[in-house]
Design a protein around this motif. Structure first.
Motif, short mmCIF file in Angstrom:
data_model
loop_
_atom_site.label_atom_id
_atom_site.label_comp_id
_atom_site.label_asym_id
_atom_site.label_seq_id
_atom_site.Cartn_x
_atom_site.Cartn_y
_atom_site.Cartn_z
N SER A 49 0.84 -1.19 0.00
CA SER A 49 0.00 0.00 0.00
C SER A 49 0.88 1.23 0.00
O SER A 49 1.93 1.27 0.63
N PHE A 81 -13.19 2.83 0.86
CA PHE A 81 -13.95 3.78 1.69
C PHE A 81 -14.88 2.99 2.61
O PHE A 81 -15.23 1.84 2.33
N PHE A 107 -12.64 8.02 3.31
CA PHE A 107 -11.44 7.36 2.79
C PHE A 107 -10.77 6.52 3.86
O PHE A 107 -10.59 6.96 5.00
N THR A 150 -0.09 3.99 1.28
CA THR A 150 -0.46 4.85 2.40
C THR A 150 -0.33 4.17 3.75
O THR A 150 -0.45 4.82 4.76
N ASP A 155 -5.91 11.59 -1.36
CA ASP A 155 -6.75 10.59 -0.71
C ASP A 155 -8.22 11.00 -0.81
O ASP A 155 -8.59 12.12 -0.47
N GLY A 156 -9.05 10.09 -1.29
CA GLY A 156 -10.48 10.38 -1.42
C GLY A 156 -10.84 11.17 -2.66
O GLY A 156 -12.03 11.40 -2.91
N GLU A 165 -9.79 3.66 -10.25
CA GLU A 165 -9.57 4.95 -10.94
C GLU A 165 -8.87 4.69 -12.27
O GLU A 165 -7.74 4.22 -12.30
N ARG A 205 -5.17 3.01 -9.81
CA ARG A 205 -5.19 2.52 -8.44
C ARG A 205 -6.64 2.19 -8.07
O ARG A 205 -7.56 2.45 -8.84
N GLN A 222 -9.21 2.68 -4.49
CA GLN A 222 -9.35 3.25 -3.16
C GLN A 222 -10.45 2.52 -2.40
O GLN A 222 -11.41 2.04 -3.00
N SER A 265 -8.10 3.71 2.64
CA SER A 265 -6.78 3.34 2.13
C SER A 265 -6.79 3.33 0.61
O SER A 265 -7.85 3.42 -0.03
N LYS A 266 -5.62 3.21 0.03
CA LYS A 266 -5.48 3.15 -1.42
C LYS A 266 -4.35 2.20 -1.78
O LYS A 266 -3.41 2.01 -1.00
#
Length: 320
Positions: free
Chosen positions: A36, A270, A276, A38, A241-242, A261, A266, A268, A278-279
């Protein structure tokens, strides 16, 4: 200039990208992980299917995924067919060919399955085709146009109890049909307001709501499942993020929302209120990287991603 850029992006989104043959076909690797960006948690690869080609288990732009608990259905967009795999990624069978006749496709895209049938959005034939689980044609509905029950590039399907919801990409709306394909009602229209769309791309359901990716508005809109009343939205243009860079696919499992996306390369995660969490992913062809991901299916602690330009399906185990 703006209109030219918009048109170019539509063309890219609907499948005119580069050929990029990568990865072995039907490879399972329990040790591969993707980090990840993030968190320090791992995204564990369970299996991957596909490489570029016309053969069994090969793809030319896989775009959408449906899973019925036993079988995984994949829209093989530019090969004009549906491929079917077991839950471990082993090829079982396929159906469809290029054309305009019953059971033929001109770019199959959105797909949904129930216990008896498979529903396919036949993108450039501007119709929905319905098959049994083995791919035998049953019936079809829809023609090209802007009227009720007509489509301009249907792109996604969801089954809402005894209704069929179709994302009508080029008409910037959703249409709802009974189980026989009879038009019931519609939702949306072009715009940036609540309940309006700028090329809606996918739809997902939970117990009380449905969620729609609003591709060029860079957001997800959420509606009441029974009344279709707008509830809330989340997302804005950007890479933070988000934020979204053209949200494409969406899936919900009762606890989490996953959104791919298209140009963010990537996905994401929610919570159900759009917060949000993680991504994962970035541009590339290594495991854990994506090029124009579209379809996604979330199944408890596993996520399936249609990695379109890498011509593969990836199945990951999500971190706790």
């Amino acid at each position: 200039m703006h209109k030219a850029l918009l048109l170019a992006l539509v063309v890219v989104f609907i499948g005119c990208g580069q050929q990029n043959p990568v990865n072995d076909n039907a490879v399972k690797d329990e040790n591969a992980v993707a980090m990840s960006k993030t968190t320090d948690k791992d995204l564990k690869l369970l299996f991957k299917i596909g490489r570029f080609g016309p053969g069994e288990g090969e793809f030319h732009h896989p775009t959408r995924i449906a899973f019925d608990g036993d079988l995984l259905f994949v829209s093989d967009f530019r090969n004009n067919r549906i491929q079917v795999f077991d839950k471990n990624g082993k090829f079982r069978y396929m159906f469809g060919s290029t054309g305009w006749g019953d059971g033929q496709f001109n770019r199959p895209d959105g797909i949904a399955a129930d216990k008896n049938q498979v529903f396919v959005a036949d993108f450039y034939n501007h119709r929905i085709q319905v098959f049994d689980k083995r791919g035998k044609f049953r019936f079809k509905f829809g023609t090209f146009g802007t009227g009720d029950g007509q489509f301009d590039r249907p792109i996604a399907i969801a089954l809402i109890e005894d209704e069929i919801a179709v994302v009508d990409f080029g008409n910037h709306r959703l249409q709802f049909f009974n189980e026989d394909g009879k038009f019931l009602r519609k939702l949306g229209g072009f715009g940036t307001g609540d309940g309006q769309f700028n090329y809606p791309a996918d739809i997902a359901l939970d117990k009380d709501r449905f969620y729609v990716t609003d591709f060029y508005n860079h957001r997800v809109q959420v509606f009441d499942k029974k009344t279709a009343k707008f509830l809330f939205k989340f997302g804005s243009p950007g890479s933070g993020d988000g934020q979204f860079s053209y949200p494409a696919g969406i899936s919900v499992d009762g606890k989490l929302i996953v959104v791919t996306e298209y140009l963010g390369h990537r996905f994401q995660i929610f919570n159900l209120e759009g917060k949000f969490l993680s991504k994962f992913g970035s541009f590339g062809s290594d495991i854990g990287k994506f090029i124009n991901p579209e379809g996604v299916f979330l199944d408890d602690d596993e996520v399936y991603i249609a990695d379109k330009e890498n011509h593969r399906i990836l199945n990951f185990e999500l971190p706790d």
